[in-house]
Design a protein around this motif. Structure first.
Motif, PDB file in Angstrom:
ATOM      1  N   UNK A 199       0.841  -1.199   0.000  1.00 57.12           N
ATOM      2  CA  UNK A 199       0.000   0.000   0.000  1.00 57.12           C
ATOM      3  C   UNK A 199       0.870   1.240   0.000  1.00 57.12           C
ATOM      4  N   UNK A 200       0.249   2.359  -0.357  1.00 58.40           N
ATOM      5  CA  UNK A 200       0.901   3.663  -0.279  1.00 58.40           C
ATOM      6  C   UNK A 200      -0.003   4.589   0.528  1.00 58.40           C
ATOM      7  N   UNK A 201       0.590   5.639   1.124  1.00 55.90           N
ATOM      8  CA  UNK A 201      -0.174   6.537   1.996  1.00 55.90           C
ATOM      9  C   UNK A 201       0.043   7.998   1.609  1.00 55.90           C
ATOM     10  N   UNK A 202      -0.459   8.410   0.449  1.00 53.73           N
ATOM     11  CA  UNK A 202      -0.281   9.798   0.014  1.00 53.73           C
ATOM     12  C   UNK A 202      -1.277  10.743   0.678  1.00 53.73           C
ATOM     13  N   UNK A 203      -1.064  12.038   0.459  1.00 51.58           N
ATOM     14  CA  UNK A 203      -2.073  13.027   0.835  1.00 51.58           C
ATOM     15  C   UNK A 203      -1.929  14.239  -0.070  1.00 51.58           C
ATOM     16  N   UNK A 204      -2.940  15.105  -0.013  1.00 50.65           N
ATOM     17  CA  UNK A 204      -3.015  16.237  -0.931  1.00 50.65           C
ATOM     18  C   UNK A 204      -2.066  17.340  -0.499  1.00 50.65           C
ATOM     19  N   UNK A 205      -0.917  17.413  -1.157  1.00 47.75           N
ATOM     20  CA  UNK A 205       0.083  18.438  -0.887  1.00 47.75           C
ATOM     21  C   UNK A 205       0.987  18.525  -2.110  1.00 47.75           C
ATOM     22  N   UNK A 206       1.288  19.730  -2.531  1.00 50.47           N
ATOM     23  CA  UNK A 206       2.065  19.911  -3.761  1.00 50.47           C
ATOM     24  C   UNK A 206       3.473  19.347  -3.677  1.00 50.47           C
ATOM     25  N   UNK A 248       4.937  12.884  -6.101  1.00 50.94           N
ATOM     26  CA  UNK A 248       5.799  11.706  -5.970  1.00 50.94           C
ATOM     27  C   UNK A 248       4.982  10.421  -6.047  1.00 50.94           C
ATOM     28  N   UNK A 249       3.855  10.414  -5.370  1.00 53.50           N
ATOM     29  CA  UNK A 249       3.018   9.210  -5.371  1.00 53.50           C
ATOM     30  C   UNK A 249       2.301   9.018  -6.709  1.00 53.50           C
ATOM     31  N   UNK A 250       1.937  10.111  -7.351  1.00 50.29           N
ATOM     32  CA  UNK A 250       1.293   9.982  -8.660  1.00 50.29           C
ATOM     33  C   UNK A 250       2.281   9.446  -9.697  1.00 50.29           C
ATOM     34  N   UNK A 251       3.537   9.856  -9.596  1.00 47.37           N
ATOM     35  CA  UNK A 251       4.562   9.322 -10.500  1.00 47.37           C
ATOM     36  C   UNK A 251       4.741   7.827 -10.264  1.00 47.37           C
ATOM     37  N   UNK A 252       4.742   7.423  -8.988  1.00 47.86           N
ATOM     38  CA  UNK A 252       4.835   6.000  -8.642  1.00 47.86           C
ATOM     39  C   UNK A 252       3.621   5.247  -9.164  1.00 47.86           C
ATOM     40  N   UNK A 253       2.436   5.807  -8.999  1.00 47.75           N
ATOM     41  CA  UNK A 253       1.210   5.141  -9.429  1.00 47.75           C
ATOM     42  C   UNK A 253       1.175   4.959 -10.947  1.00 47.75           C
ATOM     43  N   UNK A 254       1.577   5.995 -11.678  1.00 48.50           N
ATOM     44  CA  UNK A 254       1.539   5.910 -13.144  1.00 48.50           C
ATOM     45  C   UNK A 254       2.402   4.772 -13.667  1.00 48.50           C
ATOM     46  N   UNK A 272      -4.572   2.095  -1.569  1.00 49.55           N
ATOM     47  CA  UNK A 272      -4.139   3.481  -1.413  1.00 49.55           C
ATOM     48  C   UNK A 272      -4.710   3.987  -0.091  1.00 49.55           C
ATOM     49  N   UNK A 273      -3.861   4.039   0.926  1.00 50.91           N
ATOM     50  CA  UNK A 273      -4.261   4.566   2.241  1.00 50.91           C
ATOM     51  C   UNK A 273      -4.230   6.091   2.177  1.00 50.91           C
ATOM     52  N   UNK A 274      -5.241   6.663   1.560  1.00 51.80           N
ATOM     53  CA  UNK A 274      -5.189   8.119   1.383  1.00 51.80           C
ATOM     54  C   UNK A 274      -5.456   8.818   2.708  1.00 51.80           C
ATOM     55  N   UNK A 297      -7.377  12.710   6.559  1.00 56.92           N
ATOM     56  CA  UNK A 297      -7.263  13.542   7.757  1.00 56.92           C
ATOM     57  C   UNK A 297      -6.231  14.652   7.593  1.00 56.92           C
ATOM     58  N   UNK A 298      -5.547  14.677   6.430  1.00 54.97           N
ATOM     59  CA  UNK A 298      -4.615  15.776   6.158  1.00 54.97           C
ATOM     60  C   UNK A 298      -5.343  16.997   5.590  1.00 54.97           C
ATOM     61  N   UNK A 299      -6.608  16.833   5.224  1.00 52.57           N
ATOM     62  CA  UNK A 299      -7.406  17.991   4.831  1.00 52.57           C
ATOM     63  C   UNK A 299      -7.735  18.817   6.072  1.00 52.57           C
ATOM     64  N   UNK A 300      -8.273  20.018   5.858  1.00 53.23           N
ATOM     65  CA  UNK A 300      -8.524  20.939   6.963  1.00 53.23           C
ATOM     66  C   UNK A 300      -9.569  20.391   7.932  1.00 53.23           C
ATOM     67  N   UNK A 301      -9.416  20.785   9.192  1.00 53.37           N
ATOM     68  CA  UNK A 301     -10.440  20.467  10.180  1.00 53.37           C
ATOM     69  C   UNK A 301     -11.769  21.096   9.753  1.00 53.37           C
ATOM     70  N   UNK A 302     -12.853  20.439  10.133  1.00 46.00           N
ATOM     71  CA  UNK A 302     -14.155  20.978   9.778  1.00 46.00           C
ATOM     72  C   UNK A 302     -14.626  20.566   8.403  1.00 46.00           C
TER      73      UNK A 302
END
Length: 306
Positions: free
Chosen positions: A186-193, A198-204, A213-215, A218-223
């Motif tokens: 598995x991989x554990x990416x999150x939304x950050x530039x 890096x993970x998208x390059x690996x996935x392709x 994909x352990x996305x 919880x790295x998105x904003x609270x609320x």
């Protein structure tokens, strides 16, 4: 063929198509529950965590890091050391939980955020070949010592470009799978530039080697609202097209959609759509104080899948 017979044939084909689509959607749901454990030093053990026999349960030991264990840790170019809580999570504990629960599997995660909470863990290979060679040797040794089933990739800081990351990790996964050293990945990416590319390059290039994909939602904003969460899920399903995107939340007070604000409702919505590929939680260490309340609720939902 008469008009009535033609209409009947078209109706039958339509019913077959719709039925097939429903069956395919339903089959996308799984009873997979995963949880990271051992990173926070909270004296949590496998036996502390409630395990529902109806689900497929993966513990993910956190973390193995290619850094030294010294007070001023340094990168070792793929020579991994164990940094999780080895007092409560050692090879004998792995053997015990596996014997007690045949449906439980144990993985280890590589990388993580920091070493001992003080130093960022950077993916920093000297070269692709040397990093892969060292990683294969050191990871194989850890897997065999602990009798592990799988491997997770959770690097969050980089001193190498996405293509180098993809080649290093991709070649490592290929070797571990081909030689039957691990049975799932598995991989554990999150939304950050600085992370996601890096993970998208690996996935392709190597996505066919990655089971889950352990996305890190919880790295998105609270609320985060349910509507926003569902949108994020669709975005990441598109980014990792064809992958099993697991939904997640943190019990450490991090962001994203929390159970208090509707996470399990969102999971039920995904279940109805045939898109609930599994749930994972960060982390058992943080859940201990609340007696693993949300682990129980999440597994109960997964257990209800037909």
């Amino acid at each position: 063929m008469s008009s009535s017979k033609l209409q009947l044939s078209l109706l039958i084909l339509q019913v077959i198509f719709i039925t097939s689509s429903v069956i395919q959607a339903a089959s996308a749901n799984t009873k997979l529950f995963r949880e990271y454990i051992g990173a926070e030093g909270n004296n949590v053990s496998f036996s502390d965590v409630p395990i529902y026999p109806q689900v497929h349960f993966h513990f993910i030991l956190s973390f193995a890091i290619d850094y030294t264990n010294s007070s001023t840790p340094k990168s070792t170019n793929g020579n991994f050391n164990v940094f999780w809580d080895t007092v409560n999570l050692n090879p004998s504990h792995v053997s015990s939980i596996q014997a007690q629960n045949p449906h439980v599997k144990i993985a280890m995660s590589l990388g993580g955020d920091t070493v001992n909470g003080n130093h960022f863990v950077f993916f920093n290979p000297t070269s692709i070949n040397s990093w892969v060679r060292n990683a294969i040797d050191s990871i194989t040794q850890i897997v065999r010592e602990y009798n592990l089933d799988g491997i997770d990739i959770d690097y969050e800081h980089f001193k190498a470009d996405p293509d180098t990351f993809a080649e290093c990790i991709g070649r490592l996964l290929y070797y571990l799978i081909q030689n039957k050293i691990v049975s799932f990945t598995s991989i554990a990416p999150y939304e950050d530039d600085s992370v996601q590319p890096h993970y998208l390059a690996l996935w392709r290039k190597y996505g066919h080697l990655i089971d889950y994909v352990n996305f890190q939602f919880y790295a998105y904003k609270k609320g985060t609202t349910i509507s926003q969460f569902m949108g994020y899920f669709e975005t990441q399903s598109s980014n990792y097209k064809g992958g099993k995107i697991l939904v997640s939340f943190g019990t450490d007070g991090s962001g994203g959609l929390s159970p208090k604000n509707g996470f399990l409702k969102a999971c039920s919505m995904l279940k109805d759509q045939g898109k609930l590929h599994g749930i994972f939680i960060w982390s058992a260490d943080d859940s201990k104080e609340a007696n693993f309340r949300y682990e129980k609720q999440s597994q109960a939902l997964l257990a209800s899948i037909d």
